[in-house]
Design an enzyme around this catalytic site. Sequence first.
Site, mmCIF file in Angstrom:
data_model
loop_
_atom_site.group_PDB
_atom_site.id
_atom_site.type_symbol
_atom_site.label_atom_id
_atom_site.label_comp_id
_atom_site.label_asym_id
_atom_site.label_seq_id
_atom_site.Cartn_x
_atom_site.Cartn_y
_atom_site.Cartn_z
ATOM 1 N N HIS A 41 -54.672 -25.072 2.194
ATOM 2 C CA HIS A 41 -54.963 -25.584 2.070
ATOM 3 C C HIS A 41 -55.259 -26.965 2.278
ATOM 4 O O HIS A 41 -56.287 -27.668 1.352
ATOM 5 C CB HIS A 41 -53.433 -26.033 0.473
ATOM 6 C CG HIS A 41 -53.638 -27.590 -0.261
ATOM 7 N ND1 HIS A 41 -54.145 -27.094 -1.449
ATOM 8 C CD2 HIS A 41 -53.661 -28.668 -0.068
ATOM 9 C CE1 HIS A 41 -54.396 -28.702 -2.273
ATOM 10 N NE2 HIS A 41 -53.961 -29.082 -1.402
ATOM 11 N N HIS A 81 -54.529 -29.110 -8.957
ATOM 12 C CA HIS A 81 -52.900 -28.905 -7.977
ATOM 13 C C HIS A 81 -52.578 -27.879 -9.834
ATOM 14 O O HIS A 81 -51.790 -27.720 -10.212
ATOM 15 C CB HIS A 81 -52.528 -30.624 -8.824
ATOM 16 C CG HIS A 81 -51.669 -30.822 -8.144
ATOM 17 N ND1 HIS A 81 -49.863 -31.444 -8.054
ATOM 18 C CD2 HIS A 81 -51.690 -30.844 -7.019
ATOM 19 C CE1 HIS A 81 -49.397 -31.719 -7.140
ATOM 20 N NE2 HIS A 81 -50.611 -31.473 -6.172
#
Length: 761
Positions: A67, A116
Amino acid sequence: MSGENGKNGKNGRNLDTVEHAARTPDTEQPWAELGLKRDEYDRVREILGRRPTGAELAMYSVMWSEHCSYKSSKVHLKQFGDKAPHSDALLVGIGEQAGVVDVGQGYAVTFKVESHNHPSYVEPYQGAATGIGGIVRDIIAMGARPVAVMDPLRFGAADHPDTKRVLPGVVAGIGGYGNCLGLPNIGGEVVFDSCYQGNPLVNALCVGVMKHEDIHLAKAAGTGNKVILYGARTGGDGIGGASILASETFDSEKPSKRPAVQVGDPFQEKLLIECTLEAFHAGLVTGIQDLGAAGLSCATSELASNGSGGMRVELDDVPLRDSSLSPEEILMSESQERMCAVVEPGKVADFLAICEKWEVTATVIGEVTDGERLEIYWHGERVVDVDPRTVAHEGPVYERPYARPGWQDALQADDPARLPRPADGKELRAAVLALLSSPNQAAKSWITDQYDRYVLGDTVLAPPEDGGMIRIDAETGLGVALATDGNGRYAKLDPYEGARLALAEAYRNVAATGARPLAVTDCLNFGSPEDPAAMWQFAEACRGLADACHQLGTPVTGGNVSLYNQTGEAAVHPTPVVGVLGVIDDVARRTPMAFRDEGQLIYLLGDTAEEFGGSAWSQVAHGHLGGTPPRVDLERERLLGEILIAASRDGMADAAHDISDGGLVQALAESCLRGGKGARIVVPDGADPFVFLFSESQGRALVAIPRSEEVRFTDMCAARGMPAARIGVVDGGSLDVQGQFALPLSELRAAHESTIPELFG
């Protein structure tokens, strides 16, 4: 994480200092539990010349996660820079917290989209809410005032029980956080597909406005300058949250990761926005970084890495909500509503005074040094001593193996041309109602009505329009338009063309409003990079988007990569979401999508072919996905954009609507319902009514022209070589396809607007 014989820390725990780590090379460490591979852990030891301390291991694990480090995607993302078109408008490009473009009159606009996804599946409300909060902080960190948000969303099957759990929570989280911030939500998408079951895609975009001289970057420069942490106190929520959750395959059989999801406070964020902007305008800030994924690990290492020196940080000075947190936990915490500023010593008092005015907790936690190391101390003991570049920017880079999957040829060969299709007007009518009432093509007002779309008073276009539009200068009418698009079905059939199609549709949506497309942000949602098929999809989509941006002259300014979007072995469709930003000199000249005046002439721009691969019709009528997606001609898209922009600027078009999912009949129905006016449509001689109505050929738009402008409009189209066919007129209270069927608007509206409330209301 501490070894034997370390000095005592809080609560009597042993403290794993740098000196202790050097003396105890054989201490076992939980590198695998923190998401590192064996060779990555060995690389950390090689960099440091010793084993890492527990705090250092925490920093490397989150900053080297997929990420945060983009370790599997960097080699492909380079194309966005290597192939970037020249743009005089681009002020800040890839590499900063958000891209910045010049929109004229001294104004600059910054915008970015991020994901998200996994947190929003675990805890829908907080996952989505903190997604909005995080992207807003990226925008204010650039020096801009946020003016709007958008939310491209993907969920599992609309009638699946878990979608009924996830969607309402996500929508409430987005609305709850954004509405409390006072930011209008001006667009996005909602798509349902069983491939997203167990792995929804929750992407969030924010756009902000500033003057050119207000641009700020994330760097820690100036020896002796103070590092100030301000905003919410640091707690145990979100430890390893976004960075760890988004860097592994999600397995529904594993224990819940609910504690890893951050908890947001929009009221604290609103204070943070005003505090930050006032400090910027007072000239008090040298560098700034928001705390999102990886928390303090990210903020300190990136600020130091981007600066001209080193940094010393005292963790004891970090304001805590939980006094039992260890140094590792403080560094990994992803508690929300926090930022880090670098401030000259003589300006610290003024900075802290502004924070106090806005009731924002602020503490000096360190300073910029003249060395090249990031040193972090706890109880007077050094627990981190690293080269910040190795943490923030020199993580692993993988050239993952990738290969076209063996099933791709069979998928493309499964052409929907073999499927039964409506044979007469009665069947066409039934097909239209089925399409318009299907979850993907139905009205999403039940969702968008939960968002405040007009707060601040500068929204001039909002859902269900083709693009959102915001006025940024009240005197001149200067404004910007944004649209996000991405068709995972197209990308599954051909990821290269799917990415190009996503850009083409977003570009077309912006142009349909009358705005000139300027720049791109992207959120690339794909499966596991360890799967060669998923990695091939990613590589092809990057290549397609980079090539298309180069051809259309719209540079990628930044964005986000989200990998490991799969549950077990089942990956989501490759879903490159593309956001396009455009500028319009005067929002009063915008073009809405609604048919409003009887007698307006309806023109179809572009060519229609028999193109049904990945189409809404094939999905709704047959549950089918196969064939090849529609052909995309980017030069035609550019020409169409020029026509739409000129028609808006010169007052030739009363309405415009792009044609995409669902084809012409979807666009006609939406324009009729938006304005409450019917339309009489004539199928061109020799055309197949089914193809005419349902084809998803690209490079097309629907426009409504006042009769007084018909000659000027058609002359313009002819001079530029754009096919323009008059197909009907705005008239009556029905969608009447002459010789085929008529649908009263009341029946059309009932079908179009009842589906989502019945599913989720």
